[in-house]
Motif scaffolding. Structure first.
Motif, PDB file in Angstrom:
ATOM      1  N   GLY A 182     -20.990  10.977   9.703  1.00 23.24           N
ATOM      2  CA  GLY A 182     -20.071  11.703  10.562  1.00 23.24           C
ATOM      3  C   GLY A 182     -19.436  10.924  11.689  1.00 23.24           C
ATOM      4  O   GLY A 182     -18.394  11.318  12.195  1.00 23.24           O
ATOM      5  N   TRP A 183     -20.044   9.811  12.116  1.00 27.04           N
ATOM      6  CA  TRP A 183     -19.445   9.049  13.205  1.00 27.04           C
ATOM      7  C   TRP A 183     -19.803   7.576  13.066  1.00 27.04           C
ATOM      8  O   TRP A 183     -20.743   7.213  12.365  1.00 27.04           O
ATOM      9  CB  TRP A 183     -19.893   9.582  14.570  1.00 27.04           C
ATOM     10  N   ALA A 184     -19.039   6.748  13.765  1.00 26.40           N
ATOM     11  CA  ALA A 184     -19.288   5.306  13.768  1.00 26.40           C
ATOM     12  C   ALA A 184     -18.672   4.719  15.032  1.00 26.40           C
ATOM     13  O   ALA A 184     -17.882   5.363  15.723  1.00 26.40           O
ATOM     14  CB  ALA A 184     -18.685   4.644  12.526  1.00 26.40           C
ATOM     15  N   VAL A 185     -19.051   3.492  15.328  1.00 23.80           N
ATOM     16  CA  VAL A 185     -18.433   2.738  16.425  1.00 23.80           C
ATOM     17  C   VAL A 185     -17.329   1.868  15.848  1.00 23.80           C
ATOM     18  O   VAL A 185     -17.508   1.229  14.801  1.00 23.80           O
ATOM     19  CB  VAL A 185     -19.476   1.879  17.170  1.00 23.80           C
ATOM     20  N   LEU A 186     -16.191   1.863  16.513  1.00 28.18           N
ATOM     21  CA  LEU A 186     -15.044   1.051  16.116  1.00 28.18           C
ATOM     22  C   LEU A 186     -14.829  -0.042  17.151  1.00 28.18           C
ATOM     23  O   LEU A 186     -14.820   0.228  18.359  1.00 28.18           O
ATOM     24  CB  LEU A 186     -13.796   1.923  16.034  1.00 28.18           C
ATOM     25  N   ALA A 187     -14.680  -1.272  16.689  1.00 30.58           N
ATOM     26  CA  ALA A 187     -14.326  -2.393  17.559  1.00 30.58           C
ATOM     27  C   ALA A 187     -13.073  -3.051  17.004  1.00 30.58           C
ATOM     28  O   ALA A 187     -13.064  -3.498  15.853  1.00 30.58           O
ATOM     29  CB  ALA A 187     -15.466  -3.402  17.645  1.00 30.58           C
ATOM     30  N   LEU A 188     -12.012  -3.084  17.794  1.00 32.43           N
ATOM     31  CA  LEU A 188     -10.782  -3.744  17.375  1.00 32.43           C
ATOM     32  C   LEU A 188     -10.852  -5.241  17.657  1.00 32.43           C
ATOM     33  O   LEU A 188     -11.703  -5.710  18.415  1.00 32.43           O
ATOM     34  CB  LEU A 188      -9.581  -3.125  18.090  1.00 32.43           C
ATOM     35  N   ALA A 189      -9.936  -5.975  17.074  1.00 35.67           N
ATOM     36  CA  ALA A 189      -9.977  -7.435  17.122  1.00 35.67           C
ATOM     37  C   ALA A 189      -9.899  -7.973  18.547  1.00 35.67           C
ATOM     38  O   ALA A 189      -9.137  -7.451  19.372  1.00 35.67           O
ATOM     39  CB  ALA A 189      -8.833  -8.010  16.301  1.00 35.67           C
ATOM     40  N   PRO A 190     -10.689  -9.015  18.849  1.00 37.36           N
ATOM     41  CA  PRO A 190     -10.551  -9.687  20.147  1.00 37.36           C
ATOM     42  C   PRO A 190      -9.123 -10.190  20.313  1.00 37.36           C
ATOM     43  O   PRO A 190      -8.590 -10.869  19.432  1.00 37.36           O
ATOM     44  CB  PRO A 190     -11.546 -10.852  20.056  1.00 37.36           C
ATOM     45  N   THR A 191      -8.507  -9.838  21.434  1.00 35.48           N
ATOM     46  CA  THR A 191      -7.091 -10.116  21.681  1.00 35.48           C
ATOM     47  C   THR A 191      -6.944 -10.731  23.062  1.00 35.48           C
ATOM     48  O   THR A 191      -7.614 -10.299  23.999  1.00 35.48           O
ATOM     49  CB  THR A 191      -6.289  -8.797  21.603  1.00 35.48           C
ATOM     50  N   PRO A 192      -6.089 -11.767  23.208  1.00 34.46           N
ATOM     51  CA  PRO A 192      -5.892 -12.329  24.545  1.00 34.46           C
ATOM     52  C   PRO A 192      -5.632 -11.236  25.581  1.00 34.46           C
ATOM     53  O   PRO A 192      -4.859 -10.301  25.314  1.00 34.46           O
ATOM     54  CB  PRO A 192      -4.678 -13.245  24.362  1.00 34.46           C
ATOM     55  N   ALA A 193      -6.265 -11.353  26.733  1.00 36.89           N
ATOM     56  CA  ALA A 193      -6.274 -10.270  27.715  1.00 36.89           C
ATOM     57  C   ALA A 193      -4.872  -9.796  28.080  1.00 36.89           C
ATOM     58  O   ALA A 193      -4.614  -8.581  28.159  1.00 36.89           O
ATOM     59  CB  ALA A 193      -7.025 -10.714  28.964  1.00 36.89           C
ATOM     60  N   ALA A 194      -3.944 -10.714  28.293  1.00 39.51           N
ATOM     61  CA  ALA A 194      -2.586 -10.328  28.683  1.00 39.51           C
ATOM     62  C   ALA A 194      -1.918  -9.504  27.594  1.00 39.51           C
ATOM     63  O   ALA A 194      -1.218  -8.517  27.880  1.00 39.51           O
ATOM     64  CB  ALA A 194      -1.754 -11.568  29.004  1.00 39.51           C
ATOM     65  N   ASP A 195      -2.132  -9.876  26.322  1.00 38.06           N
ATOM     66  CA  ASP A 195      -1.555  -9.118  25.212  1.00 38.06           C
ATOM     67  C   ASP A 195      -2.262  -7.782  25.031  1.00 38.06           C
ATOM     68  O   ASP A 195      -1.627  -6.765  24.731  1.00 38.06           O
ATOM     69  CB  ASP A 195      -1.657  -9.925  23.918  1.00 38.06           C
ATOM     70  N   ALA A 196      -3.570  -7.777  25.193  1.00 43.64           N
ATOM     71  CA  ALA A 196      -4.348  -6.551  24.993  1.00 43.64           C
ATOM     72  C   ALA A 196      -3.948  -5.459  25.967  1.00 43.64           C
ATOM     73  O   ALA A 196      -3.897  -4.274  25.615  1.00 43.64           O
ATOM     74  CB  ALA A 196      -5.841  -6.860  25.133  1.00 43.64           C
ATOM     75  N   THR A 197      -3.665  -5.840  27.207  1.00 41.17           N
ATOM     76  CA  THR A 197      -3.347  -4.847  28.233  1.00 41.17           C
ATOM     77  C   THR A 197      -1.856  -4.557  28.351  1.00 41.17           C
ATOM     78  O   THR A 197      -1.473  -3.547  28.937  1.00 41.17           O
ATOM     79  CB  THR A 197      -3.881  -5.298  29.603  1.00 41.17           C
ATOM     80  N   ALA A 198      -1.011  -5.429  27.769  1.00 39.70           N
ATOM     81  CA  ALA A 198       0.436  -5.224  27.880  1.00 39.70           C
ATOM     82  C   ALA A 198       0.878  -3.936  27.204  1.00 39.70           C
ATOM     83  O   ALA A 198       1.804  -3.261  27.676  1.00 39.70           O
ATOM     84  CB  ALA A 198       1.179  -6.416  27.276  1.00 39.70           C
ATOM     85  N   ASP A 199       0.238  -3.581  26.092  1.00 37.27           N
ATOM     86  CA  ASP A 199       0.586  -2.363  25.360  1.00 37.27           C
ATOM     87  C   ASP A 199      -0.529  -1.332  25.458  1.00 37.27           C
ATOM     88  O   ASP A 199      -0.812  -0.605  24.500  1.00 37.27           O
ATOM     89  CB  ASP A 199       0.872  -2.697  23.890  1.00 37.27           C
ATOM     90  N   ALA A 200      -1.158  -1.271  26.614  1.00 31.20           N
ATOM     91  CA  ALA A 200      -2.251  -0.316  26.837  1.00 31.20           C
ATOM     92  C   ALA A 200      -1.936   0.538  28.052  1.00 31.20           C
ATOM     93  O   ALA A 200      -1.069   0.221  28.870  1.00 31.20           O
ATOM     94  CB  ALA A 200      -3.564  -1.069  27.048  1.00 31.20           C
ATOM     95  N   VAL A 201      -2.648   1.654  28.158  1.00 33.33           N
ATOM     96  CA  VAL A 201      -2.586   2.502  29.349  1.00 33.33           C
ATOM     97  C   VAL A 201      -3.602   1.937  30.343  1.00 33.33           C
ATOM     98  O   VAL A 201      -4.758   1.714  29.981  1.00 33.33           O
ATOM     99  CB  VAL A 201      -2.926   3.961  29.009  1.00 33.33           C
ATOM    100  N   THR A 202      -3.189   1.693  31.556  1.00 32.15           N
ATOM    101  CA  THR A 202      -4.078   1.068  32.529  1.00 32.15           C
ATOM    102  C   THR A 202      -4.436   2.042  33.649  1.00 32.15           C
ATOM    103  O   THR A 202      -3.663   2.945  33.984  1.00 32.15           O
ATOM    104  CB  THR A 202      -3.440  -0.198  33.131  1.00 32.15           C
ATOM    105  N   GLY A 203      -5.637   1.841  34.206  1.00 32.52           N
ATOM    106  CA  GLY A 203      -6.067   2.635  35.353  1.00 32.52           C
ATOM    107  C   GLY A 203      -6.584   4.017  35.033  1.00 32.52           C
ATOM    108  O   GLY A 203      -6.789   4.830  35.946  1.00 32.52           O
ATOM    109  N   SER A 204      -6.860   4.310  33.769  1.00 33.99           N
ATOM    110  CA  SER A 204      -7.274   5.666  33.401  1.00 33.99           C
ATOM    111  C   SER A 204      -8.619   6.052  34.004  1.00 33.99           C
ATOM    112  O   SER A 204      -8.813   7.200  34.434  1.00 33.99           O
ATOM    113  CB  SER A 204      -7.347   5.800  31.877  1.00 33.99           C
ATOM    114  N   LEU A 205      -9.584   5.135  34.015  1.00 37.47           N
ATOM    115  CA  LEU A 205     -10.901   5.490  34.523  1.00 37.47           C
ATOM    116  C   LEU A 205     -10.918   5.597  36.045  1.00 37.47           C
ATOM    117  O   LEU A 205     -11.681   6.386  36.604  1.00 37.47           O
ATOM    118  CB  LEU A 205     -11.949   4.498  34.035  1.00 37.47           C
ATOM    119  N   VAL A 206     -10.079   4.823  36.714  1.00 40.10           N
ATOM    120  CA  VAL A 206      -9.925   5.022  38.156  1.00 40.10           C
ATOM    121  C   VAL A 206      -9.351   6.408  38.419  1.00 40.10           C
ATOM    122  O   VAL A 206      -9.795   7.122  39.318  1.00 40.10           O
ATOM    123  CB  VAL A 206      -9.036   3.929  38.773  1.00 40.10           C
ATOM    124  N   ARG A 207      -8.372   6.809  37.610  1.00 40.67           N
ATOM    125  CA  ARG A 207      -7.830   8.160  37.766  1.00 40.67           C
ATOM    126  C   ARG A 207      -8.903   9.210  37.474  1.00 40.67           C
ATOM    127  O   ARG A 207      -9.005  10.220  38.177  1.00 40.67           O
ATOM    128  CB  ARG A 207      -6.642   8.372  36.822  1.00 40.67           C
TER     129      ARG A 207
END
Length: 358
Positions: A182-207
């Motif tokens: 019924g469930w599993a852990v998903l890990a996506l490919a290691p990606t250079p930090a600048a590229d990984a965050t460029a197309d991500a939503v940032t600051g969600s946990l601070v919010r």
């Protein structure tokens, strides 16, 4: 800028990620307790995405039917095996983690993984809230590949998936978890930090932390409008749940249909009927038949006495509730992104209705 999480912050963080779940995303309380035990008297830093330039980041989270976590218990090795598997496949070491989803339990699961693996955590994710499908990850919407990736399930099986588009990955993951508990852990490919965050939503946990703290600051005398104002949202209804209808869904995404439903709340002051269309999350709210707000904004239902958020599958006829709309992640408001997470992406024939930007 770095935000530090300590044990006394966890209750607020749990409430915050639950609000970002918009009625879905799974029960975050269990991972809140696990994170509390992991932290003890220590602390965890939420690194600001703009300050992280070096190393490779891997987005991680739990996929599948999160409701069965209580029956199919984690072994504690799922995150480490998935991260190590995708790292071996790509040949890139994982230097930090981010979350696949900020709403619900995945707002906390990646934090647990970061503590267990001894890795930095960057406050960036691929949704900014909870949504049901992998093809709704911001990476996929921005045209980035979601593969290679690794899946690890509590029975010990590990699968690496490569060379498949987001829609195909959604189907593959659903098939895998159906046959492995019924469930599993998903890990996506290691990606250079600048590229990984460029197309991500940032600051969600601070919010999420800010929402949780605002929620904790509400007094017993707080009125419905006070609650909405404190959380930065809009009050849609204050009354009793008159009807909860659940039924099978229609196929509208690559993973097939999820269970659909309708909730009707009668607003006590005005006697207006607030109708909410649901799937895994609350998707659309109408007042007396007129749509007023839709996904990707956050429709939240709170217990009127305790002010605790109520999940879609926990709502019952007779519950006394407040219905609120909170602003969704700003990332989804730009360009063609909205079409991937608006009501039509869930088979609802309604254009997106957003709250006024602050």
């Amino acid at each position: 800028m770095t935000t530090v999480i300590r044990e006394h912050d966890l209750e607020a963080l749990v409430v915050g990620v639950t609000l970002l779940g918009s009625g879905g995303g799974g029960d975050s309380r269990a991972f809140g307790r696990i994170l509390g035990r992991r932290l003890g008297s220590g602390e965890l830093e939420l690194l600001d995405a703009s300050a992280v330039a070096d190393g490779y980041l891997s987005p991680v989270g739990v996929v599948g039917a999160t409701s069965v976590l209580a029956e199919k218990l984690p072994s504690g090795r799922e995150f480490s095996t998935a991260v190590h598997a995708v790292s071996r496949w790509t040949g890139h070491p994982v230097g930090g983690l981010m979350s696949v989803e900020a709403g619900g339990l995945n707002g906390l699961s990646a934090l647990v993984a970061a503590v267990d693996l001894g890795l930095p955590f960057v406050d960036a994710d691929l949704m900014g809230r909870a949504m049901p499908r992998l093809d709704q990850f911001s990476w996929a919407v921005a045209g980035r590949s979601l593969t290679p990736c690794a899946l690890s399930e509590p029975g010990g099986q590990i699968v690496v998936v490569d060379n498949i588009d987001p829609a195909g990955l959604e189907r593959a993951v659903r098939s895998f978890v159906v046959h492995t508990g019924g469930w599993a852990v998903l890990a996506l490919a290691p990606t250079p930090a600048a590229d990984a965050t460029a197309d991500a939503v940032t600051g969600s946990l601070v919010r999420a932390l800010e929402l949780g703290r605002a929620h904790a600051g509400l007094t017993a005398s707080a009125g419905p409008t006070d609650v909405a104002d404190a959380l930065g949202g809009r009050l849609l209804g204050d009354g009793r749940v008159d009807e909860v209808a659940r039924y099978g869904g229609r196929p509208h995404g690559p993973g097939g249909a999820f269970g659909r439903g309708t909730v009707c709340v009668v607003d006590e002051p005005s006697r207006a009927v607030v109708r909410i269309e649901t799937e895994n999350e609350y998707l659309l709210a109408m007042v007396d038949g007129e749509p007023v707000v839709t996904t990707p904004e956050l429709v939240c239902v709170l217990d009127r006495r305790t002010l605790k958020p109520i999940a879609v599958d926990a709502l019952r006829t007779g519950d006394e509730v407040l219905v609120l709309a909170l602003p969704g992640p700003d990332w989804w408001r730009h360009g063609a992104r909205l079409s991937h997470v608006g009501p039509r992406a869930f088979g609802l024939t309604c254009d997106p209705l957003l709250l006024e930007a602050s």
